[in-house]
Design a protein around this motif. Structure first.
Motif, PDB file in Angstrom:
ATOM      1  N   THR B   7     -12.354  48.880 -26.135  1.00 57.91           N
ATOM      2  CA  THR B   7     -11.791  49.130 -27.449  1.00 57.91           C
ATOM      3  C   THR B   7     -11.051  47.944 -28.007  1.00 57.91           C
ATOM      4  OG1 THR B   7      -9.898  49.997 -26.346  1.00 57.91           O
ATOM      5  CG2 THR B   7     -11.520  51.581 -27.133  1.00 57.91           C
ATOM      6  N   ALA B   8     -11.028  46.843 -27.256  1.00 60.57           N
ATOM      7  CA  ALA B   8     -10.263  45.700 -27.756  1.00 60.57           C
ATOM      8  C   ALA B   8     -10.793  45.266 -29.118  1.00 60.57           C
ATOM      9  CB  ALA B   8     -10.355  44.549 -26.772  1.00 60.57           C
ATOM     10  N   GLU B 252     -10.091  43.220 -15.725  1.00 62.81           N
ATOM     11  CA  GLU B 252      -9.372  44.489 -15.653  1.00 62.81           C
ATOM     12  C   GLU B 252      -8.002  44.301 -15.016  1.00 62.81           C
ATOM     13  OE1 GLU B 252     -10.325  47.234 -17.092  1.00 62.81           O
ATOM     14  OE2 GLU B 252     -12.090  46.183 -17.801  1.00 62.81           O
ATOM     15  N   PHE B 253      -7.921  43.401 -14.037  1.00 64.99           N
ATOM     16  CA  PHE B 253      -6.620  43.160 -13.414  1.00 64.99           C
ATOM     17  C   PHE B 253      -5.632  42.623 -14.442  1.00 64.99           C
ATOM     18  CE2 PHE B 253      -3.606  40.233 -11.455  1.00 64.99           C
ATOM     19  CZ  PHE B 253      -2.975  41.085 -10.566  1.00 64.99           C
ATOM     20  N   PHE B 254      -6.008  41.570 -15.153  1.00 67.78           N
ATOM     21  CA  PHE B 254      -5.036  40.954 -16.041  1.00 67.78           C
ATOM     22  C   PHE B 254      -4.757  41.805 -17.277  1.00 67.78           C
ATOM     23  CE2 PHE B 254      -5.864  37.220 -13.481  1.00 67.78           C
ATOM     24  CZ  PHE B 254      -4.576  36.736 -13.329  1.00 67.78           C
ATOM     25  N   ARG B 255      -5.688  42.698 -17.614  1.00 68.84           N
ATOM     26  CA  ARG B 255      -5.403  43.583 -18.748  1.00 68.84           C
ATOM     27  C   ARG B 255      -4.573  44.790 -18.330  1.00 68.84           C
ATOM     28  NH1 ARG B 255      -8.752  44.581 -23.200  1.00 68.84           N
ATOM     29  NH2 ARG B 255      -9.419  46.480 -22.197  1.00 68.84           N
ATOM     30  N   GLY B 256      -4.442  44.989 -17.026  1.00 65.99           N
ATOM     31  CA  GLY B 256      -3.721  46.169 -16.567  1.00 65.99           C
ATOM     32  C   GLY B 256      -2.280  45.922 -16.176  1.00 65.99           C
ATOM     33  N   PHE B 294      -3.620  35.274 -18.399  1.00 64.41           N
ATOM     34  CA  PHE B 294      -3.516  36.570 -19.060  1.00 64.41           C
ATOM     35  C   PHE B 294      -4.355  36.588 -20.337  1.00 64.41           C
ATOM     36  CE2 PHE B 294      -1.361  39.384 -22.081  1.00 64.41           C
ATOM     37  CZ  PHE B 294      -1.263  40.537 -21.347  1.00 64.41           C
ATOM     38  N   TYR B 298      -8.140  38.745 -22.279  1.00 68.54           N
ATOM     39  CA  TYR B 298      -8.290  39.394 -23.586  1.00 68.54           C
ATOM     40  C   TYR B 298      -9.348  38.691 -24.427  1.00 68.54           C
ATOM     41  CZ  TYR B 298      -4.420  42.501 -22.770  1.00 68.54           C
ATOM     42  OH  TYR B 298      -3.633  43.500 -22.264  1.00 68.54           O
TER      43      TYR B 298
END
Lengths: 367, 420
Positions: B7-8, B252-256, B294, B298
């Motif tokens: 959804t970004a 997924e790690f850095f977005r979480g 980070f 994104y």
């Protein structure tokens, strides 16, 4: 090719791990998680049930509790405010529409940290001191926090189970009413039925257990406030900032989703004779909800992660507790790994819930 | 596959434009403010609230606020503890940066104009629209001028603005064959600006502060995270499962996890991952690493959205012409993918600009932290001027973010992104 890539990544991670172990040993730090069982050695403001002799893992749990508290409250309030502002942005009324966009543009374009600091330093810290606290009926508001009426229990957790049972009963009744509505078209009044049953169960349990719970009102006397539940101003500032900021983003999602509902839907609803509020509630919002759910879930996720900004105003959430633990000489890598793991879990759970709801919605409605 | 909804890339459609043509004032009032009784009540209530807020804000800004705290410390807000004798360097760098960024913007604006013309949109703009576009930067300059006490900065600001405008003009009339080079020129100009400040007896970022440090992190991260982000996006769509899984795990790690947690980690735990005995890089460098790691996650998600939007036939056609696979990606797929996500990339740039304020967690004196520290100066201690300082800082952030978001919306409309 693939194997080489995998080996490269694994070698990089292994190299980092070896460095980590060597560094920990060089600094005479432990390489396992045993430090979690040591006494914490610090107190946590706003958590009177925690003393410094309790182990570190309990302190981290309290940090997690605070993070979850502010996140859940923030998500609920931000959704309400964001939906309201989003709907107002589409009003026919020029002034209302303009005010709502002003709100969105004003809060979306400043860093969240500015808002946190502003509400903390420039608003809540300027409240009167405890001796001059504002005390509207049942509440006490001062520089040291907001006291609200709260339930106190005399017999431990007994009544908690009653409340859980009430909740379960309400959900079951809600499902039953929905099924009947879908089968026979009888008006469901889900909320009314659910709330009524929940209240009845809770009251019955309360009476049956011999009235184990009473309402505690905060009493304000000089420099003391007794009873009630105290919400610290750090909590308040963080919550307000998170809500105000996230609501601006949710409002944009709501506006976009409503605009994405085909115009014909509004026209058809008007033709059937529905009024403006009915059109919104029965026709537009349910469809907009389906469109806007995934991006809203993302905003929830952002809110939960942003709650870590509480560290800026010493709100004892997860990051701040981790920081204190490391400051007390505990090994940083393990403490951070634990923190990252917890945040990742929160993120995964939140996006899992979003996906689940999304799935069900997509499956049910073919519209 | 990832557990997260993709959804970004969600962007609400732009607001519908007001219908053209003049309406009689009475009718306008009736239709827009007093259509129904409920509407009238709403109008009155909102009018009272808005008028009250406007009155209070106006009174605060022009009457009660004590702006000395900003006026005395303006230099601190802008450059932190940068050596005073060296201030010519940031000004020179600003001149260079302003002209190359102007050049890039001019070239982009020319492309947008051509696209708009090709799609039948009117080329000429009214002067009111131009004025509205210039609003945010003008507001920024006016805000700074309000606090400036000597004439020199005014003259220099004018020079910077002139350089920017000249660059913009040059960019618009640039011959078509030079256009592909503008990105490189902008990048080179930014590097030159950086070198002007840091080399030749200059000052490294360790002693920067205020807005300068904020801009350093924003620009530095943007330049460095972009290649990594694009690689991750390509990796996520790779046909090799191993590459895909690693890229998905990274993203997924850095977005979480929260950025601020990573920053604190870069401060306290970075050294643990280097071979024992190596010297640990400065915390500014460490923070930059955290920002880049980070932000790249994104950027990767945004670019992936763009890649998914490129029709399959494009790749097939390019393959049929005989291009090797990586040239297909480089020459055919990526340019289209990146073009379609420019607005989302700008959105991410804005949130990075705001997120740089999180460096408070590693005790750096960026724009926002200056606001916090000046209230502890002996001259202002305990006078409750925190609000003034914070409001000035949020004004600077607000103007920057609002300007960027406005310009990207405009570009989106003119280039017809998302409408075809």
């Amino acid at each position: 090719m693939q194997v080489a890539f995998l080996v490269g990544v694994a070698a990089l991670l292994w190299w980092l791990y070896l460095n980590l172990i060597a560094n920990l040993q060089a600094r005479r730090l432990r390489t396992d998680y045993g430090f979690l069982r040591q006494p914490a050695g610090f107190a946590i403001s706003g958590a009177p049930d925690f003393s410094s002799t309790q182990p570190i893992w309990q302190a981290i749990l309290i940090g997690l509790r605070n993070t979850l508290q502010v996140s859940v409250a923030g998500i609920v309030l931000a959704t309400l405010l964001g939906t309201l502002v989003g709907v107002l942005r589409l009003s026919h009324n020029w002034l209302v529409r303009r005010t709502a966009s002003l709100y969105v543009e004003a809060f979306r374009n400043v860093p969240l940290l500015v808002l946190v600091l502003f509400f903390y330093l420039a608003v809540l810290q300027r409240l009167p001191g405890v001796e001059d606290a504002l005390a509207p009926a049942g509440f006490v508001l001062s520089q040291r926090g907001l006291w609200v009426p709260w339930l106190v229990s005399q017999d431990g957790d007994g009544f908690g189970w009653v409340l859980l049972a009430a909740l379960v009963a309400a959900v079951l009744i809600g499902v039953w009413r929905t099924r009947r509505f879908e089968a026979a078209g009888i008006p469901h009044h889900r909320l009314l039925w659910g709330a009524g049953v929940a209240t009845a169960v809770a009251l019955a349990g309360w009476a049956a257990l011999g009235r184990p719970v009473s309402l505690s009102l905060p009493v304000h006397e000089g420099l003391r406030v007794d009873g009630g539940l105290r919400l610290t101003i750090e909590y308040g500032a963080l919550l307000i900032a998170l809500v105000v900021y996230t609501a601006a983003f949710i409002a944009e999602v709501v506006r976009g989703s409503i605009q994405a509902v085909p115009k014909g839907q509004t026209e058809a609803a008007t033709a059937v004779g529905l009024r403006a509020v009915q059109r919104l509630r029965l026709v537009i919002l349910p469809q907009a909800f389906r469109i806007g759910l995934p991006p809203t879930g993302n905003e929830f996720l952002n809110l939960a992660k942003n709650s870590a900004l509480g560290i800026a105003i010493a709100f004892p959430e997860l990051l701040r507790i981790t920081r204190i633990v490391i400051g007390n000489g505990q090994p940083a890598p393990q403490a951070f790994a634990l923190m990252l793991g917890i945040y990742l879990t929160i993120s995964l759970v939140l996006s899992g819930i979003t996906n689940l709801v999304n799935h069900r919605l997509q499956r049910r409605g073919g519209a | 596959m990832s557990a997260r909804p993709a959804t970004a890339e969600f962007r609400p459609p732009p607001e519908p434009a007001a219908p053209p043509g003049r309406v009689a004032p009475r009718r306008w009032l009736k239709e827009n403010l007093f259509r129904t009784p409920l509407d009238s009540v709403l109008t009155v209530v909102f009018a009272i609230v808005v008028a009250w807020i406007a009155y209070r804000s106006f009174r605060f800004v022009f009457v009660t606020a004590r702006w000395e705290i900003v006026r005395t410390n303006l230099l601190l807000f802008m450059t932190g503890r940068f050596p005073r004798g060296e201030l010519w360097r940031p000004w020179a760098a600003l001149l260079v940066a302003s002209s190359v960024v102007g050049l890039g913007a001019g070239a982009l604006s020319r492309v947008a104009t051509e696209e708009a013309a090709a799609r039948g949109m009117a080329g000429a703009r009214s002067w009111t629209e131009n004025l509205r576009r210039a609003g945010p930067p003008l507001a920024f300059v006016a805000g700074i001028l309000y606090f400036v006490t000597t004439p020199l900065p005014v003259a220099l600001l004018a020079a910077v603005a002139a350089a920017g405008l000249a660059g913009f003009r040059a960019g618009r009339v640039l011959p078509r064959r030079w256009r592909p080079w503008t990105n490189l020129v902008v990048l080179a100009g930014i590097v030159v600006a950086y070198l002007v400040i840091t080399r030749f007896g200059g000052t490294t970022p360790q002693r920067w502060g205020g807005l300068m440090l904020t801009v350093y992190f924003t620009v530095g991260t943007t330049v460095l995270c972009f290649p990594l982000g694009v690689l991750l996006a390509l990796g996520r769509r790779s046909t090799l499962p191993a590459v895909r899984i690693v890229c998905v795990a990274y993203i997924e790690f850095f977005r979480g996890v929260p950025l601020i947690g990573l920053l604190v980690m870069s401060w306290l735990a970075f050294g643990f991952f280097l071979p024992p005995g190596t010297s640990i890089p400065d915390r500014i460098v460490r923070a930059l690493v955290a920002f880049v790691l980070f932000q790249a996650a994104y950027i990767a998600e945004i670019v992936r959205g763009g890649l998914q939007g490129v029709p399959r036939a494009q790749r097939e056609a390019a393959m049929a012409v005989g291009l090797p696979p990586w040239r297909v990606t480089q020459l055919v797929i990526l340019p289209q993918a990146l073009r379609s996500v420019i607005p989302a990339l700008v959105g991410q740039l804005i949130s990075l600009f705001k997120d740089t304020s999180l460096v408070f967690a590693i005790a750096l004196l960026d724009l926002l932290q200056v606001a916090r520290t000046v209230t502890a100066q002996p001259a202002f201690l305990g006078q409750g001027l925190g609000a003034e300082a914070l409001i000035f800082v949020s004004f600077v952030y607000w103007v920057g973010s609002y300007w960027m978001s406005r310009e990207s919306q405009r570009l989106e409309q003119r280039m017809g992104i998302g409408t075809r």
